[in-house]
Scaffold this motif. Structure first.
Motif, PDB file in Angstrom:
ATOM      1  N   ALA A  15       0.809  -1.213   0.000  1.00 29.60           N
ATOM      2  CA  ALA A  15       0.000   0.000   0.000  1.00 29.60           C
ATOM      3  C   ALA A  15       0.847   1.270   0.000  1.00 29.60           C
ATOM      4  O   ALA A  15       0.343   2.344  -0.347  1.00 29.60           O
ATOM      5  N   ASP A  16       2.103   1.166   0.370  1.00 30.42           N
ATOM      6  CA  ASP A  16       2.977   2.337   0.433  1.00 30.42           C
ATOM      7  C   ASP A  16       3.615   2.692  -0.905  1.00 30.42           C
ATOM      8  O   ASP A  16       4.338   3.689  -1.005  1.00 30.42           O
ATOM      9  N   TYR A  17       3.351   1.899  -1.917  1.00 28.63           N
ATOM     10  CA  TYR A  17       4.033   2.063  -3.194  1.00 28.63           C
ATOM     11  C   TYR A  17       3.064   2.239  -4.356  1.00 28.63           C
ATOM     12  O   TYR A  17       1.955   1.688  -4.342  1.00 28.63           O
ATOM     13  N   ALA A  18       3.518   2.985  -5.336  1.00 30.07           N
ATOM     14  CA  ALA A  18       2.846   2.973  -6.624  1.00 30.07           C
ATOM     15  C   ALA A  18       3.169   1.650  -7.306  1.00 30.07           C
ATOM     16  O   ALA A  18       4.272   1.121  -7.157  1.00 30.07           O
ATOM     17  N   ARG A  53      10.195  -4.228 -23.335  1.00 32.44           N
ATOM     18  CA  ARG A  53       9.205  -4.119 -22.274  1.00 32.44           C
ATOM     19  C   ARG A  53       8.456  -2.801 -22.425  1.00 32.44           C
ATOM     20  O   ARG A  53       9.060  -1.759 -22.695  1.00 32.44           O
ATOM     21  N   GLU A  54       7.150  -2.851 -22.250  1.00 32.39           N
ATOM     22  CA  GLU A  54       6.350  -1.646 -22.378  1.00 32.39           C
ATOM     23  C   GLU A  54       5.433  -1.488 -21.172  1.00 32.39           C
ATOM     24  O   GLU A  54       4.993  -2.469 -20.570  1.00 32.39           O
ATOM     25  N   GLY A  55       5.167  -0.253 -20.844  1.00 32.58           N
ATOM     26  CA  GLY A  55       4.250   0.029 -19.754  1.00 32.58           C
ATOM     27  C   GLY A  55       2.820  -0.215 -20.163  1.00 32.58           C
ATOM     28  O   GLY A  55       2.423   0.100 -21.278  1.00 32.58           O
ATOM     29  N   VAL A  56       2.061  -0.804 -19.266  1.00 31.12           N
ATOM     30  CA  VAL A  56       0.659  -1.104 -19.517  1.00 31.12           C
ATOM     31  C   VAL A  56      -0.226  -0.177 -18.692  1.00 31.12           C
ATOM     32  O   VAL A  56      -1.113   0.491 -19.227  1.00 31.12           O
ATOM     33  N   SER A  57       0.025  -0.149 -17.414  1.00 23.69           N
ATOM     34  CA  SER A  57      -0.815   0.641 -16.516  1.00 23.69           C
ATOM     35  C   SER A  57      -0.089   0.819 -15.198  1.00 23.69           C
ATOM     36  O   SER A  57       0.794   0.031 -14.847  1.00 23.69           O
ATOM     37  N   THR A 105      -4.295   6.938 -11.862  1.00 20.61           N
ATOM     38  CA  THR A 105      -3.967   5.832 -12.736  1.00 20.61           C
ATOM     39  C   THR A 105      -3.494   6.319 -14.095  1.00 20.61           C
ATOM     40  O   THR A 105      -3.736   7.459 -14.495  1.00 20.61           O
ATOM     41  N   TYR A 106      -2.817   5.406 -14.771  1.00 19.93           N
ATOM     42  CA  TYR A 106      -2.360   5.668 -16.134  1.00 19.93           C
ATOM     43  C   TYR A 106      -2.568   4.395 -16.930  1.00 19.93           C
ATOM     44  O   TYR A 106      -2.362   3.285 -16.416  1.00 19.93           O
ATOM     45  N   TYR A 107      -2.949   4.563 -18.202  1.00 22.32           N
ATOM     46  CA  TYR A 107      -3.083   3.426 -19.101  1.00 22.32           C
ATOM     47  C   TYR A 107      -2.396   3.737 -20.424  1.00 22.32           C
ATOM     48  O   TYR A 107      -2.511   4.843 -20.947  1.00 22.32           O
ATOM     49  N   ALA A 108      -1.715   2.757 -20.954  1.00 18.97           N
ATOM     50  CA  ALA A 108      -1.199   2.879 -22.302  1.00 18.97           C
ATOM     51  C   ALA A 108      -2.367   2.970 -23.277  1.00 18.97           C
ATOM     52  O   ALA A 108      -3.431   2.381 -23.036  1.00 18.97           O
ATOM     53  N   ASP A 109      -2.169   3.681 -24.360  1.00 16.85           N
ATOM     54  CA  ASP A 109      -3.252   3.839 -25.336  1.00 16.85           C
ATOM     55  C   ASP A 109      -3.751   2.493 -25.854  1.00 16.85           C
ATOM     56  O   ASP A 109      -4.931   2.336 -26.143  1.00 16.85           O
ATOM     57  N   SER A 110      -2.847   1.539 -25.941  1.00 16.01           N
ATOM     58  CA  SER A 110      -3.203   0.241 -26.510  1.00 16.01           C
ATOM     59  C   SER A 110      -4.170  -0.554 -25.637  1.00 16.01           C
ATOM     60  O   SER A 110      -4.804  -1.495 -26.120  1.00 16.01           O
ATOM     61  N   VAL A 111      -4.270  -0.186 -24.354  1.00 20.17           N
ATOM     62  CA  VAL A 111      -5.149  -0.950 -23.456  1.00 20.17           C
ATOM     63  C   VAL A 111      -6.261  -0.096 -22.867  1.00 20.17           C
ATOM     64  O   VAL A 111      -7.135  -0.621 -22.174  1.00 20.17           O
ATOM     65  N   LYS A 112      -6.236   1.188 -23.145  1.00 18.80           N
ATOM     66  CA  LYS A 112      -7.226   2.095 -22.565  1.00 18.80           C
ATOM     67  C   LYS A 112      -8.638   1.653 -22.963  1.00 18.80           C
ATOM     68  O   LYS A 112      -8.915   1.357 -24.121  1.00 18.80           O
ATOM     69  N   GLY A 113      -9.521   1.608 -21.979  1.00 13.57           N
ATOM     70  CA  GLY A 113     -10.892   1.181 -22.223  1.00 13.57           C
ATOM     71  C   GLY A 113     -11.090  -0.319 -22.116  1.00 13.57           C
ATOM     72  O   GLY A 113     -12.232  -0.795 -22.085  1.00 13.57           O
ATOM     73  N   ILE A 164       4.185   7.155  -8.699  1.00 13.69           N
ATOM     74  CA  ILE A 164       3.648   6.663  -9.956  1.00 13.69           C
ATOM     75  C   ILE A 164       4.474   7.214 -11.118  1.00 13.69           C
ATOM     76  O   ILE A 164       4.836   8.392 -11.141  1.00 13.69           O
ATOM     77  N   SER A 165       4.778   6.365 -12.061  1.00 10.88           N
ATOM     78  CA  SER A 165       5.590   6.759 -13.197  1.00 10.88           C
ATOM     79  C   SER A 165       5.291   5.844 -14.362  1.00 10.88           C
ATOM     80  O   SER A 165       4.992   4.665 -14.182  1.00 10.88           O
ATOM     81  N   ARG A 166       5.434   6.393 -15.573  1.00 12.79           N
ATOM     82  CA  ARG A 166       5.285   5.582 -16.777  1.00 12.79           C
ATOM     83  C   ARG A 166       6.598   4.883 -17.131  1.00 12.79           C
ATOM     84  O   ARG A 166       6.598   3.994 -17.982  1.00 12.79           O
ATOM     85  N   SER A 167       7.665   5.295 -16.502  1.00 16.85           N
ATOM     86  CA  SER A 167       8.983   4.776 -16.860  1.00 16.85           C
ATOM     87  C   SER A 167       9.361   3.587 -15.997  1.00 16.85           C
ATOM     88  O   SER A 167       9.340   3.658 -14.772  1.00 16.85           O
ATOM     89  N   SER A 168       9.768   2.501 -16.632  1.00 18.86           N
ATOM     90  CA  SER A 168      10.155   1.307 -15.892  1.00 18.86           C
ATOM     91  C   SER A 168      11.383   1.538 -15.040  1.00 18.86           C
ATOM     92  O   SER A 168      11.582   0.852 -14.037  1.00 18.86           O
TER      93      SER A 168
END
Length: 121
Positions: free
Chosen positions: A29-32, A44-48, A57-65, A101-105
């Motif tokens: 719970a203490d972490y993004a 490797r690509e970010g998903v969410s 929250t964040y979603y990659a365009d490929s999975v949004k929705g 929270i970050s989009r970068s691995s």
């Protein structure tokens, strides 16, 4: 400190899976938390990802929705609900933990071992 991703499997196109990410050795719970995926031969690509507190929250365009990340009760498990799965979603999915929270691995210090999602007819 360990992360455990689970819930992968074989599913037909259009199907659904729910991935889980649990932690041992620290309070999740203490972490993004971020979900990343890597398909054979690809980077490797970010998903969410989801923040630790405010629920951003964040979603990659490929999975949004289609995908939804959640952390009910902001406690021990983070979920990735994946609906309307496509052939291109086939990959090993990893959950990871970061201070923010970050989009970068590269911002994620802790990684689970990955769970394989195969979308195939």
């Amino acid at each position: 400190v360990q992360l455990q991703a689970s819930g992968g499997g074989l599913v037909q196109p259009g199907g659904s899976l729910r991935l889980s990410c649990a932690a041992s050795g620290f309070n999740l719970a203490d972490y993004a938390i971020g979900w990343f995926r890597q398909a054979p031969g690809l980077e490797r690509e970010g998903v969410s990802c989801i923040s630790s507190s405010e629920g951003g929250t964040y979603y990659a365009d490929s999975v949004k929705g289609r995908f939804t990340i959640s952390r009910p009760n902001a406690k021990d498990t983070v979920y990735l609900q994946m609906n309307s799965l496509k052939l291109g979603d086939t990959a090993v999915y990893y959950c990871s933990a970061a201070q923010y929270i970050s989009r970068s691995s590269t911002e994620y210090a802790y990684w689970g071992q990955g769970t394989l999602v195969t979308v195939s007819s």
